[in-house]
Design a protein around this motif. Structure first.
Motif, PDB file in Angstrom:
ATOM      1  N   VAL A 249      -0.300   9.049  -6.231  1.00  0.00           N
ATOM      2  CA  VAL A 249      -0.968   8.323  -5.137  1.00  0.00           C
ATOM      3  C   VAL A 249      -2.182   7.574  -5.687  1.00  0.00           C
ATOM      4  O   VAL A 249      -2.417   6.406  -5.370  1.00  0.00           O
TER       5      VAL A 249
ATOM      6  N   CYS B 151      -1.186   4.221  -7.569  1.00  0.00           N
ATOM      7  CA  CYS B 151      -0.145   3.307  -7.060  1.00  0.00           C
ATOM      8  C   CYS B 151      -0.676   1.908  -6.742  1.00  0.00           C
ATOM      9  O   CYS B 151      -1.866   1.712  -6.531  1.00  0.00           O
TER      10      CYS B 151
ATOM     11  N   LEU C 125       1.452   1.890  -1.265  1.00  0.00           N
ATOM     12  CA  LEU C 125       1.665   3.220  -0.675  1.00  0.00           C
ATOM     13  C   LEU C 125       2.331   3.032   0.687  1.00  0.00           C
ATOM     14  O   LEU C 125       1.778   2.371   1.570  1.00  0.00           O
TER      15      LEU C 125
ATOM     16  N   HIS D  23       3.581   5.322   3.724  1.00  0.00           N
ATOM     17  CA  HIS D  23       3.449   6.733   4.093  1.00  0.00           C
ATOM     18  C   HIS D  23       3.961   7.010   5.510  1.00  0.00           C
ATOM     19  O   HIS D  23       3.935   6.138   6.384  1.00  0.00           O
TER      20      HIS D  23
ATOM     21  N   ALA E  94      -5.410   6.534  -2.174  1.00  0.00           N
ATOM     22  CA  ALA E  94      -4.817   5.361  -2.845  1.00  0.00           C
ATOM     23  C   ALA E  94      -5.955   4.459  -3.342  1.00  0.00           C
ATOM     24  O   ALA E  94      -7.035   4.426  -2.737  1.00  0.00           O
TER      25      ALA E  94
ATOM     26  N   VAL F 219      -1.422  -0.624   1.586  1.00  0.00           N
ATOM     27  CA  VAL F 219      -1.072   0.622   2.284  1.00  0.00           C
ATOM     28  C   VAL F 219      -0.314   0.288   3.567  1.00  0.00           C
ATOM     29  O   VAL F 219      -0.785  -0.483   4.397  1.00  0.00           O
TER      30      VAL F 219
END
Ligand code: SAM
Length: 243
Positions: free
Chosen positions: A24, A27, A30, A32, A44, A50
């Motif tokens: 995480v 990265c 992300l 999720h 992150a 994200v």
């Protein structure tokens, strides 16, 4: 390798694995699940893209994973619990494999282990239960579980995604031959500060747990009584039963 399917653990952000957290933190993208702890999402990098899966259909997620993977970005698909336990991680892995995108799977602490444990219910216990049957409360096409095979298993039964359908599920189990006095617990928000556990007979558990919040796991079988005794003992010694 570009796409990592990573288990976030059952809720408490401390229950991700060391490898999962490292992925995480490194990265570029992300993606999720809604149930993943905000603390983990915040791990992150600041410049990472994200994306919450909340409003995305499964097909759209598969497409994003393939597209970002093909672009050579480090993609983490962070999923509640373990990616391959009722998490559709297998489907995402298939989509990546079919598209020729390389991927890894980092297991997570599944709620199957963590949630009963955080209510001090040992899902196997010598002399009480030597097997566990885990089932989804609803099949892929919305069908009922196969109650007869659940009851035949004789050991502990753990039902995922079952709180809302508990009246139907409990009746189904009893109709298939489960003793109506069999103990059951519903553990809501396991491993989190708002965790709640309700315990009673299978034929009364739906009514008793009507006010509980999701996510919740249903545990059925004599191990539930072992858990109740352990919680009593922990309380008597003023040891917190839950973190
Ligand atoms: C879509 S499944 C995902 C399971 C996940 N992959 C895992 O390994 O735990 C979601 C269900 O898991 C159970 N669950 C997940 N987290 C939970 C928690 N913290 N407390 C109680 N049940 C939980 C609930 O039954 C919920 O409806």
């Amino acid at each position: 390798v570009t796409v990592h399917l990573v288990g976030a653990g059952p809720g408490d952000p401390g229950l991700i694995t060391a490898r999962g957290l490292e992925l995480v933190r490194g990265c570029d993208v992300l993606i999720h699940d809604a149930l993943v702890s905000p603390e983990l999402v915040a791990e992150a990098p600041d410049d990472a893209l994200v994306i919450s899966r909340e409003r995305l259909r499964q097909e759209a997620i598969d497409e994003l994973l393939v597209a970002y993977g093909r672009a050579g970005l480090d993609v983490v698909r962070l999923k509640g619990g373990d990616p391959f336990v009722f998490g559709r991680g297998g489907e995402e892995a298939q989509a990546l494999a079919e598209a020729g995108v390389s991927f890894t799977v980092t297991p997570g602490v599944s709620s199957i282990a963590a949630v009963p444990a955080s209510a001090l219910i040992p899902i196997t216990h010598r002399g009480v239960s030597d097997r566990v049957t885990i089932a989804s409360a609803r099949g892929a096409d919305g069908e009922e579980p196969d109650y007869a095979s659940l009851v035949d298993g004789r050991g502990t039964i753990v039902l995922f995604m079952g709180l809302e359908r508990l009246p139907v599920l409990a009746k189904g189990l009893v109709a298939a031959g489960l003793d109506p006095s069999t103990p059951a617990s519903v553990v809501s928000n396991g491993t989190l500060p708002e965790q709640e556990t309700v315990t009673g007979r299978i034929d009364e558990i739906a009514e008793l747990s009507a006010d509980l919040a999701t996510p919740a796991l249903v545990v059925v079988g004599d191990v539930v009584e072992v858990g109740a005794r352990l919680r009593d003992a922990a309380m008597a010694r003023e040891v917190p039963a839950v973190p």
